[in-house]
Design an enzyme around this catalytic site. Structure first.
Site, PDB file in Angstrom:
ATOM      1  N   LYS A 111       8.747  57.318  22.543  1.00 20.80           N
ATOM      2  CA  LYS A 111       9.337  58.590  22.085  1.00 20.80           C
ATOM      3  C   LYS A 111       8.721  59.061  20.770  1.00 20.80           C
ATOM      4  O   LYS A 111       8.735  60.250  20.473  1.00 20.80           O
ATOM      5  CB  LYS A 111      10.855  58.468  21.936  1.00 20.80           C
ATOM      6  CG  LYS A 111      11.533  58.050  23.224  1.00 20.80           C
ATOM      7  CD  LYS A 111      12.573  59.033  23.696  1.00 20.80           C
ATOM      8  CE  LYS A 111      13.162  58.566  25.011  1.00 20.80           C
ATOM      9  NZ  LYS A 111      13.387  59.548  26.005  1.00 20.80           N
ATOM     10  N   LYS A 194       7.807  56.687  34.780  1.00 19.13           N
ATOM     11  CA  LYS A 194       9.231  56.661  35.122  1.00 19.13           C
ATOM     12  C   LYS A 194       9.778  58.082  35.315  1.00 19.13           C
ATOM     13  O   LYS A 194       9.425  58.979  34.555  1.00 19.13           O
ATOM     14  CB  LYS A 194       9.990  55.984  33.964  1.00 19.13           C
ATOM     15  CG  LYS A 194      11.430  55.660  34.264  1.00 19.13           C
ATOM     16  CD  LYS A 194      12.178  55.203  33.009  1.00 19.13           C
ATOM     17  CE  LYS A 194      12.733  56.382  32.252  1.00 19.13           C
ATOM     18  NZ  LYS A 194      13.951  56.115  31.464  1.00 19.13           N
ATOM     19  N   LYS A 197      14.772  62.228  32.563  1.00 16.11           N
ATOM     20  CA  LYS A 197      15.394  63.553  32.435  1.00 16.11           C
ATOM     21  C   LYS A 197      14.760  64.406  31.349  1.00 16.11           C
ATOM     22  O   LYS A 197      14.915  65.610  31.345  1.00 16.11           O
ATOM     23  CB  LYS A 197      16.914  63.461  32.283  1.00 16.11           C
ATOM     24  CG  LYS A 197      17.450  62.677  31.118  1.00 16.11           C
ATOM     25  CD  LYS A 197      18.979  62.801  31.133  1.00 16.11           C
ATOM     26  CE  LYS A 197      19.669  61.483  30.908  1.00 16.11           C
ATOM     27  NZ  LYS A 197      19.371  60.843  29.618  1.00 16.11           N
TER      28      LYS A 197
HETATM   29  P1  ATP Z   1      15.511  60.384  28.559  1.00 17.76           P
HETATM   30  O1  ATP Z   1      14.447  61.030  29.367  1.00 17.76           O
HETATM   31  O2  ATP Z   1      16.373  61.320  27.794  1.00 17.76           O
HETATM   32  O3  ATP Z   1      15.020  59.225  27.742  1.00 17.76           O
HETATM   33  P2  ATP Z   1      16.352  58.944  30.892  1.00 17.76           P
HETATM   34  O4  ATP Z   1      16.277  59.797  32.089  1.00 17.76           O
HETATM   35  O5  ATP Z   1      15.304  57.913  30.700  1.00 17.76           O
HETATM   36  O6  ATP Z   1      16.520  59.790  29.590  1.00 17.76           O
HETATM   37  P3  ATP Z   1      18.645  57.469  30.003  1.00 17.76           P
HETATM   38  O7  ATP Z   1      19.746  58.276  29.420  1.00 17.76           O
HETATM   39  O8  ATP Z   1      17.755  56.742  29.051  1.00 17.76           O
HETATM   40  O9  ATP Z   1      17.771  58.321  30.990  1.00 17.76           O
HETATM   41  O10 ATP Z   1      19.212  56.452  31.044  1.00 17.76           O
HETATM   42  C1  ATP Z   1      20.469  56.452  31.634  1.00 17.76           C
HETATM   43  C2  ATP Z   1      20.533  55.284  32.585  1.00 17.76           C
HETATM   44  O11 ATP Z   1      19.717  55.565  33.726  1.00 17.76           O
HETATM   45  C3  ATP Z   1      19.994  53.980  31.985  1.00 17.76           C
HETATM   46  O12 ATP Z   1      20.708  52.884  32.492  1.00 17.76           O
HETATM   47  C4  ATP Z   1      18.584  53.975  32.478  1.00 17.76           C
HETATM   48  O13 ATP Z   1      18.039  52.675  32.488  1.00 17.76           O
HETATM   49  C5  ATP Z   1      18.742  54.562  33.871  1.00 17.76           C
HETATM   50  N1  ATP Z   1      17.503  55.204  34.307  1.00 17.76           N
HETATM   51  C6  ATP Z   1      16.848  56.193  33.670  1.00 17.76           C
HETATM   52  N2  ATP Z   1      15.762  56.562  34.345  1.00 17.76           N
HETATM   53  C7  ATP Z   1      15.722  55.774  35.454  1.00 17.76           C
HETATM   54  C8  ATP Z   1      14.828  55.669  36.550  1.00 17.76           C
HETATM   55  N3  ATP Z   1      13.755  56.437  36.626  1.00 17.76           N
HETATM   56  N4  ATP Z   1      15.096  54.765  37.504  1.00 17.76           N
HETATM   57  C9  ATP Z   1      16.173  53.976  37.431  1.00 17.76           C
HETATM   58  N5  ATP Z   1      17.069  54.020  36.419  1.00 17.76           N
HETATM   59  C10 ATP Z   1      16.848  54.908  35.440  1.00 17.76           C
END
Ligand code: ATP
Ligand code: LTN
Length: 327
Positions: A111, A194, A197
């Site tokens: 990040k 990955k 969001k």
């Molecule tokens: P950001 O993009 O804002 O960092 P993010 O989409 O990575 O967000 P988080 O809020 O960090 O999402 O994660 C929420 C939950 O969803 C956490 O338990 C995270 O491990 C899970 N998660 C996020 N992205 C994935 C993915 N691509 N596959 C499986 N689990 C996920």
């Protein structure tokens, strides 16, 4: 019964990755113990975010929790910022995590990679401190998360170890746990990254219409191998679609390979899209109902009350252990 705890940051539209890796699983694990599932709104402040967006998105996330089947009578659902003991505990715990280990966190490195030092907030660096506080404040043993969060939980474990060594058994040791299939759903447009969001490219958002979801799956990046086969190295796109299908239908990779033997990617993608739509259609409908019902605010208020009782007790225990509280 073991306490279970997890949270999600309300930083943007939820993705299918969040649903498969976290939310869908929350609904399952809440049956197995006393669950605390929260909206990590303080963590959402670690990168710039519009206040109105944050406010709306936080309530929206709670609606997505409820739509997935989280039962507010059984499970405590709340906003992190509604339980100030998390922040107070983090201020204490920050003294037992070190600059070196925090700077090795992958999420921090990713990040902050494109930011100048002058623009990297202290909160982004200290993110795992607050996360450790979120966990230990409920004496939680089981922490269901997606793969990317395991490193933070390992750090929380180091902290518990360190703290208890110094002050005697005060904190409960947590353990991260992953879903069997789908703990790291990859981007459809770049299956080496990955699905996230905060990345606008090619990912499936829970608020996409079913048609848009279908379109995105049909145009997902694949390969030239021309066979439905699980091989993350050689066929990352197909392997990712197989993972999505397996997570949603319960079919094993072998079953999927057999079912699509000799068939083209078009047909396979159509089947993946069908599986996603079959899951998302009722989910989205339940979400709409919950938003209309106006239930969310009451659930969050009640959740904060219940969470505060547990959190304040742990905070006192820690204050006492370090010499801050001696009533
Ligand atoms: P950001 O993009 O804002 O960092 P993010 O989409 O990575 O967000 P988080 O809020 O960090 O999402 O994660 C929420 C939950 O969803 C956490 O338990 C995270 O491990 C899970 N998660 C996020 N992205 C994935 C993915 N691509 N596959 C499986 N689990 C996920
Ligand atoms: N960092 C997590 C959100 C989160 C969390 C937690 C998860 C904050 N505190 C405690 C599990 C336990 C994320 O989703 N990125």
């Amino acid at each position: 019964m073991d306490r279970i705890l997890s949270g999600i940051k309300p930083t943007g539209q939820l993705t299918l990755g969040n649903y498969i890796g976290a939310i869908k699983n929350f609904a399952k694990v809440q049956q197995e113990g006393e669950a605390y599932l929260f909206i990590a709104d303080l963590h959402a402040l670690t990168l710039p975010i519009d206040p109105e967006f944050l406010r709306n998105n936080s309530r929206d996330l709670a609606a997505y929790y409820l739509a997935a089947g989280l039962d507010p009578k059984k499970t405590t659902i709340f906003l992190q910022s509604d339980v100030p003991a998390h922040s107070e505990l983090a201020i204490i715990l920050q003294n037992y995590l070190y600059m070196g280990e925090l700077s090795r966190m992958t999420q921090f490195k990713d990040k902050s990679a494109k930011m100048k030092d002058e623009a990297i907030g202290l909160g982004l660096f200290a993110y795992p401190v607050l996360m450790a506080a979120d966990i230990v404040i409920y004496d939680a043993k089981r922490i269901p998360v997606g793969e990317d969060q395991l490193q933070h939980i390992e750090l929380a474990r180091d902290l518990v170890h360190r703290f208890n060594n110094r002050y005697g058994e005060t904190l409960v040791m947590p353990k991260g746990e992953l879903v069997k299939v789908g703990s790291r759903i990859m981007s459809l447009s770049d299956p080496t990254k990955k699905m996230s969001k905060s990345d606008p490219k090619g990912d499936i958002y829970l608020n996409d219409s079913l048609e848009v979801m279908r379109k995105k799956i049909m145009s997902a990046v694949t390969d030239m191998e021309a066979r439905v086969h699980y091989d993350v190295e050689k066929q990352p796109g197909i392997s990712n679609l197989m993972t999505i299908m397996s997570a949603l239908t319960g079919k094993s990779f072998e079953q999927i390979e057999k079912e699509f033997e000799g068939k083209g990617y078009g047909e396979f993608k159509r089947a993946v899209a069908d599986a996603v739509c079959a899951e998302m259609e009722p989910y989205k409908a339940r979400y709409e109902e919950i938003v209309k019902s106006g239930l969310v605010d009451d659930v969050l208020k009640d959740g904060a009350k219940r969470a505060s009782v547990v959190a304040e007790a742990t905070l006192k225990r820690v204050q006492k252990a370090v010499g801050l509280y001696n009533k």
